[in-house]
Design an enzyme around this catalytic site. Structure first.
Site, short mmCIF file in Angstrom:
data_model
loop_
_atom_site.label_atom_id
_atom_site.label_comp_id
_atom_site.label_asym_id
_atom_site.label_seq_id
_atom_site.Cartn_x
_atom_site.Cartn_y
_atom_site.Cartn_z
N ASN A 101 0.83 -1.20 0.00
CA ASN A 101 0.00 0.00 0.00
C ASN A 101 0.87 1.26 0.00
OD1 ASN A 101 -2.08 -1.82 0.20
ND2 ASN A 101 -2.37 -1.54 2.40
N HIS A 118 5.94 -0.57 -2.56
CA HIS A 118 5.49 0.17 -3.75
C HIS A 118 5.55 1.67 -3.54
CE1 HIS A 118 3.10 -3.60 -5.22
NE2 HIS A 118 4.37 -3.65 -5.55
N CYS A 126 10.69 14.19 -8.27
CA CYS A 126 10.86 14.78 -9.60
C CYS A 126 11.31 13.72 -10.60
CB CYS A 126 11.91 15.90 -9.54
SG CYS A 126 12.33 16.54 -11.16
N CYS A 148 8.69 20.58 -10.38
CA CYS A 148 9.87 20.64 -9.50
C CYS A 148 10.36 22.08 -9.40
CB CYS A 148 10.96 19.74 -10.10
SG CYS A 148 12.52 19.81 -9.22
N CYS A 151 14.08 22.07 -11.07
CA CYS A 151 14.34 21.95 -12.52
C CYS A 151 13.07 22.05 -13.36
CB CYS A 151 15.05 20.63 -12.81
SG CYS A 151 13.96 19.21 -12.65
N SER A 190 -4.59 -9.63 -3.10
CA SER A 190 -5.04 -10.64 -4.08
C SER A 190 -3.86 -11.52 -4.51
CB SER A 190 -5.64 -9.94 -5.30
OG SER A 190 -4.70 -9.03 -5.85
N ASN A 214 -8.59 -12.66 4.50
CA ASN A 214 -9.13 -12.12 3.24
C ASN A 214 -10.56 -12.65 3.10
OD1 ASN A 214 -9.65 -11.49 0.47
ND2 ASN A 214 -7.44 -11.45 0.09
N1 APR Z 1 -10.18 -7.18 4.74
C1 APR Z 1 -9.21 -7.96 4.16
N2 APR Z 1 -9.08 -8.12 2.82
C2 APR Z 1 -9.98 -7.48 2.04
C3 APR Z 1 -11.01 -6.66 2.55
C4 APR Z 1 -11.08 -6.52 3.96
N3 APR Z 1 -12.03 -5.76 4.54
N4 APR Z 1 -11.74 -6.18 1.50
C5 APR Z 1 -11.17 -6.67 0.38
N5 APR Z 1 -10.12 -7.46 0.70
C6 APR Z 1 -9.22 -8.19 -0.20
C7 APR Z 1 -9.79 -8.58 -1.52
O1 APR Z 1 -10.49 -9.82 -1.42
C8 APR Z 1 -8.53 -8.70 -2.38
O2 APR Z 1 -8.00 -10.03 -2.29
O3 APR Z 1 -8.15 -7.31 -0.51
C9 APR Z 1 -7.56 -7.72 -1.74
C10 APR Z 1 -7.30 -6.48 -2.59
O4 APR Z 1 -6.67 -6.91 -3.78
P1 APR Z 1 -6.11 -5.82 -4.79
O5 APR Z 1 -7.15 -4.78 -5.04
O6 APR Z 1 -5.52 -6.58 -5.94
O7 APR Z 1 -4.95 -5.08 -3.98
P2 APR Z 1 -3.46 -5.57 -3.76
O8 APR Z 1 -3.38 -7.06 -3.64
O9 APR Z 1 -2.93 -4.78 -2.62
O10 APR Z 1 -2.75 -5.09 -5.13
C11 APR Z 1 -1.35 -5.25 -5.20
O11 APR Z 1 -1.39 -4.10 -7.33
O12 APR Z 1 -2.21 -2.39 -8.64
C12 APR Z 1 -1.13 -2.81 -7.89
O13 APR Z 1 0.42 -1.40 -6.85
C13 APR Z 1 -0.89 -1.87 -6.73
O14 APR Z 1 -0.04 -2.41 -4.53
C14 APR Z 1 -1.01 -2.74 -5.50
C15 APR Z 1 -0.78 -4.14 -6.05
ZN ZN Z 2 13.70 18.36 -10.54
#
Ligand code: APR
Ligand code: ZN
Length: 244
Positions: A101, A118, A126, A148, A151, A190, A214
């Site tokens: 996150n 991330h 910049c 920036c 620059c 996910s 999850n």
């Molecule tokens: N508690 C726990 N898990 C939850 C909840 C909750 N209340 N609500 C949803 N979820 C779960 C969903 O079931 C899903 O498996 O959170 C997960 C969110 O998945 P994504 O939206 O794919 O997020 P994430 O896994 O963090 O994505 C990874 O992908 O787009 C890139 O850089 C971005 O860091 C991100 C990375």
């Molecule tokens: Zn700069």
């Protein structure tokens, strides 16, 4: 014995806990996930809005999404799950949080060892000279986007876009913690984005017990998860903490 107590006993017995978190832990903080029903990527095509090539080509367009994300993040506060992870650190068990996150909520909740795999949306960097500044509500209103002061190049949030590498220090620290931990708690991810999704497999290979929280099952659930809690992190984590 109920599962919360079982998870708590494992944490107490094995001691060195690392949390691996994704967008799901921040749902109850008001921040949408990326995938699934109301996910951010349902509204904005990630290849058009979250790829470094798109940003270089048309920063003004990408800044429309970045501004919206920033506003949601500025308006957010730690969920009960973030609070529970800080409590787990205060009790001496949680040694690090490896987070995908970019909302900075683990630090605001009080956790002191947070590995931002991330990056962090509360900083701007910049594109040309790498100067970094805090991303504050005052900056979010600069149209068409902030530049920036050194620059004059376009600034972007200090987050990893698709097509960019993981910050080296974060990669090294995350691998260290993944190798050292005796328990990994996978919360709200996910598990489909690499190289981040590799991390729990590393811990499993080193003999760690994997606890997963999850509402849905993921690629981890049927392959490496030892204890699966189906549901919301804000509901489940405090129930585990109650037994510690
Ligand atoms: N508690 C726990 N898990 C939850 C909840 C909750 N209340 N609500 C949803 N979820 C779960 C969903 O079931 C899903 O498996 O959170 C997960 C969110 O998945 P994504 O939206 O794919 O997020 P994430 O896994 O963090 O994505 C990874 O992908 O787009 C890139 O850089 C971005 O860091 C991100 C990375
Ligand atoms: Zn700069």
């Amino acid at each position: 014995m109920d599962d919360y107590k079982k998870a708590a006993d494992t944490i107490r017995e094995k001691g060195y806990v690392v949390a691996f978190t994704g967008a799901g832990i921040s749902v109850d903080s008001g921040i949408p996930t990326f995938r699934g029903g109301q996910g951010l990527w349902e509204k904005y095509d990630p290849m058009e809005y979250a790829h470094i090539g798109s940003f270089s080509r048309d920063p003004q367009k990408v800044w429309v999404m970045l501004r919206e994300m920033a506003q949601v993040i500025f308006d957010s506060s730690p969920s009960p799950a973030h609070i529970a992870l800080n409590e787990l650190e205060q009790k001496g068990y949680l040694k690090a949080v490896i987070t995908q996150n970019v909302d900075g909520l683990h630090q605001i909740a009080g956790n002191s060892s947070v590995i931002e795999y991330h990056g962090n949306h509360r900083r701007l960097v910049c594109m040309n000279c790498s100067k970094k500044i805090p991303f504050t509500p005052e900056v979010v209103g600069i149209m068409p986007y902030p530049n920036c002061e050194k620059c004059n190049s376009a600034l972007k949030p200090d987050v990893v876009f698709f097509g960019e590498g993981i910050p080296m220090l974060a990669m090294v620290r995350a691998n260290e913690e993944a190798n050292k931990c005796k328990v990994m708690i996978i919360i709200g991810t996910s598990g489909v984005v690499y190289p981040a999704a590799e991390i729990p497999y590393t811990s499993k290979a080193m003999g760690a017990t994997i606890i997963e929280i999850n509402p849905e099952s993921t690629p981890f659930t049927s392959s490496i998860t030892d204890m699966f809690f189906k549901g919301s992190a804000s509901d489940i984590l405090p129930k585990i903490l109650k037994n510690i």
